[in-house]
Design a protein around this motif. Structure first.
Motif, PDB file in Angstrom:
ATOM      1  N   LEU A 102      33.419 116.426  65.123  1.00 27.08           N
ATOM      2  CA  LEU A 102      34.869 116.457  64.925  1.00 27.08           C
ATOM      3  C   LEU A 102      35.581 117.012  66.151  1.00 27.08           C
ATOM      4  O   LEU A 102      36.632 116.500  66.560  1.00 27.08           O
ATOM      5  N   ALA A 103      35.030 118.052  66.752  1.00 23.78           N
ATOM      6  CA  ALA A 103      35.636 118.625  67.948  1.00 23.78           C
ATOM      7  C   ALA A 103      35.625 117.618  69.099  1.00 23.78           C
ATOM      8  O   ALA A 103      36.606 117.483  69.829  1.00 23.78           O
ATOM      9  N   ALA A 104      34.519 116.883  69.245  1.00 22.46           N
ATOM     10  CA  ALA A 104      34.440 115.874  70.298  1.00 22.46           C
ATOM     11  C   ALA A 104      35.450 114.756  70.049  1.00 22.46           C
ATOM     12  O   ALA A 104      36.088 114.254  70.986  1.00 22.46           O
ATOM     13  N   LEU A 105      35.619 114.365  68.795  1.00 25.12           N
ATOM     14  CA  LEU A 105      36.590 113.325  68.456  1.00 25.12           C
ATOM     15  C   LEU A 105      38.014 113.792  68.743  1.00 25.12           C
ATOM     16  O   LEU A 105      38.826 113.039  69.284  1.00 25.12           O
ATOM     17  N   GLU A 106      38.324 115.052  68.409  1.00 22.11           N
ATOM     18  CA  GLU A 106      39.647 115.589  68.698  1.00 22.11           C
ATOM     19  C   GLU A 106      39.906 115.632  70.202  1.00 22.11           C
ATOM     20  O   GLU A 106      41.016 115.326  70.663  1.00 22.11           O
ATOM     21  N   ARG A 107      38.891 115.999  70.997  1.00 22.55           N
ATOM     22  CA  ARG A 107      39.047 116.005  72.455  1.00 22.55           C
ATOM     23  C   ARG A 107      39.282 114.590  72.982  1.00 22.55           C
ATOM     24  O   ARG A 107      40.104 114.373  73.871  1.00 22.55           O
TER      25      ARG A 107
END
Length: 144
Positions: free
Chosen positions: A109-114
């Protein structure tokens, strides 16, 4: 019939002890109190659902076998070499070993948000560059 009843009682007790012994952040899908009520009031279904959906097996002493992708044939594993293979080469690392860059849902999820933020930034930069090109006066070919 007695054996099945006894087995259900033992499984219910084991599940209740397991639910109560788990820390709150580790319990999945429902709060602990809901799991306890589900196991107490609907024992057979509650116990099964707890062990299938509620228990986090990654922190358990019991390790489940890891799933392999369908595209990769089984060459070797914890049960020894595959049938018909007489190869003496060491087994290749399984896809579940930590070669992956992303290992948990939170990291995904963090990678997708970035990625979304980078795409939004790139779009904003493109729009600003277009505005700058429109607002700049055309350069004359004649220099003083």
């Amino acid at each position: 019939m007695f054996v099945l009843s006894l087995l259900l009682i033992v499984l219910t007790i084991v599940a209740l002890i397991d639910v109560v012994g788990q820390p709150e952040p580790v319990v999945r899908n429902l709060p602990k109190i809901v799991w306890v009520l589900l196991i107490v009031f609907i024992p057979l279904i509650g116990v099964g659902l707890w062990f299938l959906l509620g228990k986090d097996w990654s922190n358990s002493r019991i390790k489940l076998p890891e799933r392999r992708g369908r595209k990769q044939p089984r060459t070797s594993g914890s049960w020894g070499p595959a049938r018909g293979s007489s190869s003496t080469t060491p087994p290749s690392p399984s896809p579940s070993q930590p070669d992956r860059a992303v290992s948990s849902t939170e990291e995904q999820l963090a990678a997708l948000e970035r990625e979304i933020q980078a795409a939004e930034d790139a779009e904003r930069i493109r729009k600003l560059e277009l505005e700058m090109q429109r607002s700049d006066p055309p350069a004359d070919d004649k220099l003083p």
